[in-house]
Design a protein around this motif. Structure first.
Motif, PDB file in Angstrom:
ATOM      1  N   ILE A  71       0.840  -1.202   0.000  1.00  0.00           N
ATOM      2  CA  ILE A  71       0.000   0.000   0.000  1.00  0.00           C
ATOM      3  C   ILE A  71       0.875   1.252   0.000  1.00  0.00           C
ATOM      4  CG2 ILE A  71      -1.604   1.376   1.393  1.00  0.00           C
ATOM      5  CD1 ILE A  71      -2.858  -1.331   2.272  1.00  0.00           C
ATOM      6  N   TRP A  72       1.805   1.318   0.935  1.00  0.00           N
ATOM      7  CA  TRP A  72       2.650   2.517   1.046  1.00  0.00           C
ATOM      8  C   TRP A  72       3.571   2.678  -0.156  1.00  0.00           C
ATOM      9  CZ3 TRP A  72       1.193   6.249   3.934  1.00  0.00           C
ATOM     10  CH2 TRP A  72       0.433   5.990   5.073  1.00  0.00           C
ATOM     11  N   ALA A  73       4.137   1.568  -0.630  1.00  0.00           N
ATOM     12  CA  ALA A  73       5.029   1.649  -1.793  1.00  0.00           C
ATOM     13  C   ALA A  73       4.256   2.083  -3.037  1.00  0.00           C
ATOM     14  CB  ALA A  73       5.706   0.303  -2.029  1.00  0.00           C
ATOM     15  N   ASN A  74       3.074   1.524  -3.232  1.00  0.00           N
ATOM     16  CA  ASN A  74       2.295   1.876  -4.412  1.00  0.00           C
ATOM     17  C   ASN A  74       1.793   3.313  -4.350  1.00  0.00           C
ATOM     18  OD1 ASN A  74       2.527  -0.531  -5.922  1.00  0.00           O
ATOM     19  ND2 ASN A  74       1.084  -1.504  -4.543  1.00  0.00           N
ATOM     20  N   LEU A  75       1.454   3.799  -3.162  1.00  0.00           N
ATOM     21  CA  LEU A  75       1.101   5.214  -3.033  1.00  0.00           C
ATOM     22  C   LEU A  75       2.272   6.094  -3.475  1.00  0.00           C
ATOM     23  CD1 LEU A  75      -0.857   5.345   0.343  1.00  0.00           C
ATOM     24  CD2 LEU A  75      -1.717   5.990  -1.916  1.00  0.00           C
ATOM     25  N   LEU A  76       3.467   5.718  -3.052  1.00  0.00           N
ATOM     26  CA  LEU A  76       4.658   6.462  -3.447  1.00  0.00           C
ATOM     27  C   LEU A  76       4.861   6.415  -4.958  1.00  0.00           C
ATOM     28  CD1 LEU A  76       7.298   7.956  -2.647  1.00  0.00           C
ATOM     29  CD2 LEU A  76       8.363   5.699  -2.502  1.00  0.00           C
TER      30      LEU A  76
END
Length: 136
Positions: free
Chosen positions: A111-116
């Motif tokens: 989730i966090w990586a894809n948001l980035l």
């Protein structure tokens, strides 16, 4: 109560979806970076303002939008995986508890990586689309 048996094919598909949830945005960004900037530079270097009859602006925009959609799909997959692994009480000694926790952790990282990566593709896309192609 035992956990329902999962077929090897379903287990394999679930693993591939989890990997897509974690790495999909990064791969989409790498493809975007290689395709958009290199196409812009190579077409301009050769003196072309279109590729196969399509204006360069449209081609570059597609090379921003398609990876962005892929990164958003990876984000959605990570959110779905995290949602499906939440709210499950893991009993002491249950063998799939560690696997479920690991899956939830990987989904959270996804989730966090894809948001980035969605943000990077969006900001980089603004730069590629807004900066005029073939300035000379």
């Amino acid at each position: 109560m035992t956990a329902p048996a999962v077929s090897p094919k379903a287990h394999h598909r679930g693993g591939l979806l989890l990997w897509f949830a974690v790495l999909g945005g990064a791969i989409a960004w790498a493809l975007h970076l290689a395709a958009a900037w290199s196409t812009d530079e190579l077409a301009c270097f050769a003196g072309h303002h279109e590729i196969s009859g399509t204006p360069l602006y449209v081609v570059i925009t597609l090379m921003v939008v398609i990876p962005g959609v892929i990164a958003l799909a990876a984000l959605g997959t990570a959110l779905l995986v995290r949602h499906r692994t939440s709210g499950t009480a893991v009993e002491e000694g249950r063998p799939d508890g560690t696997r479920r926790d690991r899956t939830r952790l990987l989904a959270t990282v996804g989730i966090w990586a894809n948001l980035l990566f969605v943000a990077i593709i969006a900001f980089d896309g603004v730069a590629v689309v807004v900066i005029p192609q073939c300035r000379s």
